[in-house]
Design an enzyme around this catalytic site. Structure first.
Site, PDB file in Angstrom:
ATOM      1  N   MET A 169       0.732  -0.987  -0.104  1.00  0.00           N
ATOM      2  CA  MET A 169      -0.463   0.220  -0.394  1.00  0.00           C
ATOM      3  C   MET A 169       0.418   0.981  -0.562  1.00  0.00           C
ATOM      4  SD  MET A 169      -2.320   1.444   3.229  1.00  0.00           S
ATOM      5  CE  MET A 169      -4.533   0.739   2.752  1.00  0.00           C
ATOM      6  N   PRO A 170       1.130   1.965  -1.027  1.00  0.00           N
ATOM      7  CA  PRO A 170       2.076   2.751  -0.955  1.00  0.00           C
ATOM      8  C   PRO A 170       1.230   4.241  -0.463  1.00  0.00           C
ATOM      9  CG  PRO A 170       1.965   1.900  -3.274  1.00  0.00           C
ATOM     10  CD  PRO A 170       0.934   1.537  -2.522  1.00  0.00           C
ATOM     11  N   PHE A 171       2.047   4.392   0.700  1.00  0.00           N
ATOM     12  CA  PHE A 171       2.137   6.262   0.911  1.00  0.00           C
ATOM     13  C   PHE A 171       2.541   7.094   0.532  1.00  0.00           C
ATOM     14  CE2 PHE A 171       1.344   9.324   4.156  1.00  0.00           C
ATOM     15  CZ  PHE A 171       0.237   9.339   4.900  1.00  0.00           C
TER      16      PHE A 171
ATOM     17  N   TRP B 126      -5.386   1.884  -3.504  1.00  0.00           N
ATOM     18  CA  TRP B 126      -4.762   1.272  -2.137  1.00  0.00           C
ATOM     19  C   TRP B 126      -3.018   2.023  -1.801  1.00  0.00           C
ATOM     20  CZ3 TRP B 126      -2.591  -4.748  -4.058  1.00  0.00           C
ATOM     21  CH2 TRP B 126      -3.775  -5.780  -3.533  1.00  0.00           C
TER      22      TRP B 126
ATOM     23  N   THR C 150      -2.567   5.893  -0.913  1.00  0.00           N
ATOM     24  CA  THR C 150      -2.580   7.223  -0.275  1.00  0.00           C
ATOM     25  C   THR C 150      -1.646   8.322  -0.590  1.00  0.00           C
ATOM     26  OG1 THR C 150      -3.917   5.590   1.466  1.00  0.00           O
ATOM     27  CG2 THR C 150      -3.035   7.576   2.077  1.00  0.00           C
TER      28      THR C 150
END
EC number: 5.3.2.-
Length: 72
Positions: free
Chosen positions: A1-3, A38, A40
């Protein structure tokens, strides 16, 4: 999940941030092979008097509008 945390000087419109969010989300999903849901994106916005480089506050170093196309 890339932030993805984006730090920038205050002054961009909600429309500009929305366009940027769409573009960076699409690119991250494609390159990292994840679903767009996914990804953010969070914006940290700073007043120019809370940001400095080279020992000088940006509110002093740069005039209003600096960093926007056509303002330099």
């Amino acid at each position: 999940m890339p932030f993805i945390n984006v730090k920038l000087a205050k002054g961009r419109t909600a429309e500009q941030k929305q366009q940027f969010t769409e573009a960076i989300t699409k690119a991250a999903a494609q390159i990292l092979n994840v679903k767009e849901e996914w990804v953010t994106v969070v914006f940290d916005e700073y007043e120019r008097d809370n940001w400095a480089s080279g020992g000088t506050l940006h509110s002093i170093k740069f005039e209003e509008g600096f960093g926007k196309m056509g303002a330099e």
